[in-house]
Write a protein that holds these residues in place. Structure first.
Motif, mmCIF file in Angstrom:
data_model
loop_
_atom_site.group_PDB
_atom_site.id
_atom_site.type_symbol
_atom_site.label_atom_id
_atom_site.label_comp_id
_atom_site.label_asym_id
_atom_site.label_seq_id
_atom_site.Cartn_x
_atom_site.Cartn_y
_atom_site.Cartn_z
ATOM 1 N N GLY A 93 0.789 -1.230 0.000
ATOM 2 C CA GLY A 93 0.000 0.000 0.000
ATOM 3 C C GLY A 93 0.815 1.270 0.000
ATOM 4 N N GLY A 94 2.096 1.208 -0.302
ATOM 5 C CA GLY A 94 2.917 2.406 -0.311
ATOM 6 C C GLY A 94 3.842 2.475 0.896
ATOM 7 N N GLU A 95 4.787 3.430 0.846
ATOM 8 C CA GLU A 95 5.794 3.529 1.895
ATOM 9 C C GLU A 95 5.195 3.854 3.252
ATOM 10 O OE1 GLU A 95 8.428 6.466 0.430
ATOM 11 O OE2 GLU A 95 9.428 5.137 -1.009
ATOM 12 N N ALA A 96 4.298 4.844 3.296
ATOM 13 C CA ALA A 96 3.732 5.245 4.589
ATOM 14 C C ALA A 96 2.889 4.129 5.195
ATOM 15 C CB ALA A 96 2.911 6.516 4.423
ATOM 16 N N THR A 97 2.049 3.504 4.368
ATOM 17 C CA THR A 97 1.203 2.423 4.869
ATOM 18 C C THR A 97 2.041 1.248 5.340
ATOM 19 O OG1 THR A 97 -0.555 3.087 3.355
ATOM 20 C CG2 THR A 97 -0.701 0.891 4.289
ATOM 21 N N MET A 98 3.060 0.916 4.568
ATOM 22 C CA MET A 98 3.934 -0.195 4.950
ATOM 23 C C MET A 98 4.653 0.097 6.261
ATOM 24 S SD MET A 98 7.108 -1.773 2.775
ATOM 25 C CE MET A 98 8.064 -3.170 3.372
ATOM 26 N N ALA A 99 5.167 1.316 6.421
ATOM 27 C CA ALA A 99 5.874 1.672 7.646
ATOM 28 C C ALA A 99 4.953 1.600 8.856
ATOM 29 C CB ALA A 99 6.475 3.067 7.504
ATOM 30 N N ARG A 100 3.735 2.067 8.716
ATOM 31 C CA ARG A 100 2.809 2.034 9.858
ATOM 32 C C ARG A 100 2.386 0.604 10.189
ATOM 33 N NH1 ARG A 100 1.426 6.858 7.149
ATOM 34 N NH2 ARG A 100 1.717 8.677 8.514
ATOM 35 N N ARG A 101 2.273 -0.229 9.175
ATOM 36 C CA ARG A 101 1.949 -1.632 9.445
ATOM 37 C C ARG A 101 3.088 -2.301 10.214
ATOM 38 N NH1 ARG A 101 -0.230 -4.545 4.070
ATOM 39 N NH2 ARG A 101 -0.242 -6.289 5.548
ATOM 40 N N ILE A 102 4.325 -1.969 9.870
ATOM 41 C CA ILE A 102 5.463 -2.534 10.597
ATOM 42 C C ILE A 102 5.461 -2.067 12.050
ATOM 43 C CG2 ILE A 102 7.984 -2.520 10.738
ATOM 44 C CD1 ILE A 102 8.064 -2.400 7.703
ATOM 45 N N VAL A 103 5.174 -0.789 12.270
ATOM 46 C CA VAL A 103 5.139 -0.257 13.639
ATOM 47 C C VAL A 103 4.055 -0.956 14.454
ATOM 48 C CG1 VAL A 103 4.653 1.793 15.025
ATOM 49 C CG2 VAL A 103 6.156 1.955 13.037
ATOM 50 N N ARG A 104 2.870 -1.142 13.862
ATOM 51 C CA ARG A 104 1.768 -1.785 14.586
ATOM 52 C C ARG A 104 2.086 -3.252 14.875
ATOM 53 N NH1 ARG A 104 -1.483 1.347 10.969
ATOM 54 N NH2 ARG A 104 -1.732 -0.480 9.614
ATOM 55 N N LEU A 105 2.687 -3.938 13.914
ATOM 56 C CA LEU A 105 3.023 -5.338 14.132
ATOM 57 C C LEU A 105 4.049 -5.486 15.251
ATOM 58 C CD1 LEU A 105 2.919 -8.326 13.344
ATOM 59 C CD2 LEU A 105 4.662 -7.873 11.623
ATOM 60 N N LEU A 106 5.072 -4.639 15.254
ATOM 61 C CA LEU A 106 6.073 -4.707 16.311
ATOM 62 C C LEU A 106 5.480 -4.329 17.666
ATOM 63 C CD1 LEU A 106 9.177 -3.217 14.465
ATOM 64 C CD2 LEU A 106 8.687 -5.610 14.976
ATOM 65 N N ALA A 107 4.520 -3.416 17.670
ATOM 66 C CA ALA A 107 3.867 -3.048 18.930
ATOM 67 C C ALA A 107 3.110 -4.233 19.513
ATOM 68 C CB ALA A 107 2.931 -1.866 18.709
ATOM 69 N N ARG A 108 2.473 -5.032 18.653
ATOM 70 C CA ARG A 108 1.778 -6.220 19.155
ATOM 71 C C ARG A 108 2.757 -7.241 19.716
ATOM 72 N NH1 ARG A 108 -1.457 -5.504 14.426
ATOM 73 N NH2 ARG A 108 -0.315 -7.160 13.334
ATOM 74 N N LEU A 109 3.982 -7.251 19.215
ATOM 75 C CA LEU A 109 5.003 -8.166 19.726
ATOM 76 C C LEU A 109 5.729 -7.616 20.946
ATOM 77 C CD1 LEU A 109 6.572 -9.346 16.338
ATOM 78 C CD2 LEU A 109 4.909 -10.556 17.756
ATOM 79 N N GLY A 110 5.387 -6.384 21.370
ATOM 80 C CA GLY A 110 5.996 -5.800 22.549
ATOM 81 C C GLY A 110 7.176 -4.892 22.279
ATOM 82 N N TYR A 111 7.380 -4.483 21.023
ATOM 83 C CA TYR A 111 8.500 -3.610 20.678
ATOM 84 C C TYR A 111 7.985 -2.203 20.359
ATOM 85 C CZ TYR A 111 11.114 -7.963 20.018
ATOM 86 O OH TYR A 111 11.711 -9.183 20.202
ATOM 87 N N THR A 112 8.699 -1.201 20.846
ATOM 88 C CA THR A 112 8.435 0.183 20.472
ATOM 89 C C THR A 112 9.394 0.546 19.348
ATOM 90 O OG1 THR A 112 7.739 0.734 22.722
ATOM 91 C CG2 THR A 112 8.333 2.562 21.259
ATOM 92 N N ALA A 113 8.858 0.859 18.178
ATOM 93 C CA ALA A 113 9.698 1.036 16.990
ATOM 94 C C ALA A 113 9.525 2.430 16.412
ATOM 95 C CB ALA A 113 9.333 -0.008 15.929
ATOM 96 N N ARG A 114 10.600 2.924 15.820
ATOM 97 C CA ARG A 114 10.594 4.127 14.994
ATOM 98 C C ARG A 114 11.004 3.723 13.582
ATOM 99 N NH1 ARG A 114 13.900 8.604 18.605
ATOM 100 N NH2 ARG A 114 12.642 8.461 20.511
ATOM 101 N N VAL A 115 10.236 4.109 12.605
ATOM 102 C CA VAL A 115 10.504 3.750 11.216
ATOM 103 C C VAL A 115 10.662 5.027 10.414
ATOM 104 C CG1 VAL A 115 9.657 2.563 9.164
ATOM 105 C CG2 VAL A 115 9.250 1.583 11.431
ATOM 106 N N ALA A 116 11.757 5.119 9.675
ATOM 107 C CA ALA A 116 11.999 6.256 8.784
ATOM 108 C C ALA A 116 12.272 5.721 7.389
ATOM 109 C CB ALA A 116 13.182 7.089 9.272
ATOM 110 N N VAL A 117 11.730 6.403 6.394
ATOM 111 C CA VAL A 117 11.913 6.031 4.987
ATOM 112 C C VAL A 117 12.614 7.188 4.305
ATOM 113 C CG1 VAL A 117 10.787 5.314 2.852
ATOM 114 C CG2 VAL A 117 9.842 4.599 5.056
ATOM 115 N N ALA A 118 13.763 6.905 3.682
ATOM 116 C CA ALA A 118 14.541 7.932 2.992
ATOM 117 C C ALA A 118 15.240 7.308 1.795
ATOM 118 C CB ALA A 118 15.551 8.587 3.942
ATOM 119 N N ASP A 119 15.884 8.162 0.989
ATOM 120 C CA ASP A 119 16.555 7.680 -0.218
ATOM 121 C C ASP A 119 17.809 6.884 0.087
ATOM 122 O OD1 ASP A 119 14.607 8.901 -1.659
ATOM 123 O OD2 ASP A 119 15.806 10.627 -2.280
#
Length: 502
Positions: A93-119
């Protein structure tokens, strides 16, 4: 909940390795001395850090990312991952959607994550760690070709520079990436070397930064397809023998032994048949594994025919070369094949062995363990100031023969009815258990067991008096009376049966 930090030994000092959000809010940061942290927060919860375990978890997470999100995933330091999502972001679904899905998945596993997308990898690393995030969001998206402007206000630590170089630059008045990028390259290289300029060029995209990707292990499987469907047990057994030899060859090449194997039989009507076997130890014994599968061939329903057979190794452990004894009499009996045969027939949950536990209370003096678990008890790890270090006596086994225990111990003691016994220390003469009356002709006891007051305050005055008794039919039981028969606070004088001797 008390603030939590983990401690790590750095030279001769104990420092904070990681701190929870509550601890960080109180001013505790990684690298701070534990003594200073205790002075700031008296009720601090301090636990030992596990760098080896953290690295293993991070590697497993990188392997999962390589299988689920992108084929190029690399471990970045002790707390990060670098994912090359070129050509894969649109699948989620795009970079932003993918990044937020990763953050939510890691949150369910008990991890606090920061995701940045750059060149560039350097820009993404810097933005994930030093860019302020929006409230409630753990994602930073840098528009294409704008990573230089995004990096400019960040501190020099965002470039992954050596701390000594950062201190020297700050002393010269250079504090941000933008100020460093505006300086001429020649003096920087002469003063600080190539490493500083290389990091700057990697972050800006002038120089490519190669990644060391994690390569997920390939699953081990062998497949046999048929021109004509097969439907008989004899044909299935024949081809399973061929597949098993190929599977053992693949396991040998990988240096592994199978712990779980799944047989998948694809029928021509599209309904696959599945059959799993487990092994107590890693194995490459083709005859043994084939025997475990062929015993359960009747569970496969061939239907109108099977056109594909496949053996998949669902779990495997490293297994090197197997030693052997020169003389047959020196070899010890191996019960692993028997354990495998029983476990695959009745289930793993119904097969265990009993191991001793250091406890005076009988129901707490044992625990279940895997059938092939090591029977030796590990030595207790005592703190330097533990009073048990003063004990120089012989370490007695919890199941010492001086205190015999019944072969069968009930899960919970069962209360007895109509007990006739003389107080305070005489065994019962008669009792009723499960509706049957037993008359005692021989008894031995009492064996007094006190409660574990150091673990449970309710057992401070608890007393049990145990007796070994034998009835007229020759049955031997292990009974106890709750209380010493003299002081009411020790128990209510109720009688229980706790086990039976063989």
């Amino acid at each position: 909940m008390r603030p939590l930090v983990t401690s790590l030994k750095h030279g001769s000092r104990l420092v904070i390795a990681a701190a929870c959000p509550a601890a960080r809010a109180l001013g505790l940061t990684p690298g701070m001395a534990i003594t200073q942290a205790r002075a700031l927060v008296p009720g601090l919860d301090i636990r030992d850090a596990d760098p080896t375990g953290d690295a293993a978890d991070l590697l497993r997470l990188a392997t999962t990312a390589a299988r689920r999100w992108t084929p190029i995933a690399a471990v970045s330091g002790a707390d990060g991952l670098l994912l090359d999502i070129t050509g894969t972001a649109h699948l989620f679904g795009g970079e932003a959607t993918m990044a937020r899905r990763i953050v939510r998945l890691l949150a369910r596993l008990g991890y606090t994550a920061r995701v940045a997308v750059a060149d560039t990898a350097g820009a993404a690393w810097a933005m994930a760690r030093f860019q302020d995030r929006r409230p409630g969001d753990g994602v930073v998206i840098v528009p294409p070709a704008q990573h230089a402007e995004a990096l400019a206000p960040l501190p020099l630590a965002a470039l992954r520079l050596d701390p000594a170089a950062i201190d020297a630059l700050v002393h010269l008045g250079v504090e941000t990436v933008g100020q460093l990028a505006a300086m001429p390259r020649g003096p920087l290289v002469r003063r600080f070397g190539d490493a500083l300029v290389t990091r700057l060029d990697q972050a800006s995209g002038r120089i490519a930064e190669p990644l060391d990707p994690v390569i997920p292990p390939e699953p081990i499987a062998v497949v046999q397809r048929f021109a004509e469907p097969i439907a008989t047990a004899e044909a299935i057994e024949h081809w399973l023998g061929t597949l098993m030899r190929h599977l053992v060859t693949a396991l040998t090449q990988a240096g592994k032994g199978a712990r779980m194997i799944e047989l998948v039989a694809d029928r021509i009507d599209g309904v696959p048949q599945h059959l799993r076997i487990g092994l107590a130890r890693p194995s490459r014994d083709a005859a043994h594994m084939l025997c475990l599968i062929t015993r359960r061939i009747e569970e496969i329903a061939p239907g109108y025919g099977i056109d594909t057979l496949a053996l998949h190794v669902r779990r495997a452990d490293p297994l090197g070369a197997q030693p052997f004894e020169e003389r047959l009499e020196e070899t010890s009996a191996d019960i692993a094949p028997l354990v495998d045969a029983l476990a695959n027939r009745i289930g793993d949950a119904r097969l265990w062995r009993i191991q001793p536990v250091e406890s005076d209370v009988p129901e707490r003096s044992l625990a279940s363990a895997p059938p092939l678990a090591d029977a030796t008890r590990p030595a207790a790890r005592l703190k330097p100031d533990d009073v048990r270090r003063l004990d120089r006596g012989v370490d007695l086994h919890p199941w010492h023969p001086r205190w015999p225990r019944p072969a069968r111990l009930l899960r919970r003691p069962e209360r007895l009815d109509h007990v006739i016994a003389e107080l305070p220390d005489q065994p019962p003469r008669r009792f009723t258990w499960r509706g049957q009356t037993h008359r005692i002709i021989c008894a031995d006891g009492p064996e007094r067991i006190l409660g574990e007051w150091w673990q449970r305050t309710a057992e401070a005055d608890s007393v049990r008096d145990y007796f070994r008794v034998e009835d007229e039919a020759g049955h031997r039981f292990w009974l106890f009376r709750r209380g010493d028969g003299e002081r009411p606070e020790t128990g209510d004088l109720a009688w229980f049966i706790h086990g039976a001797f063989g």
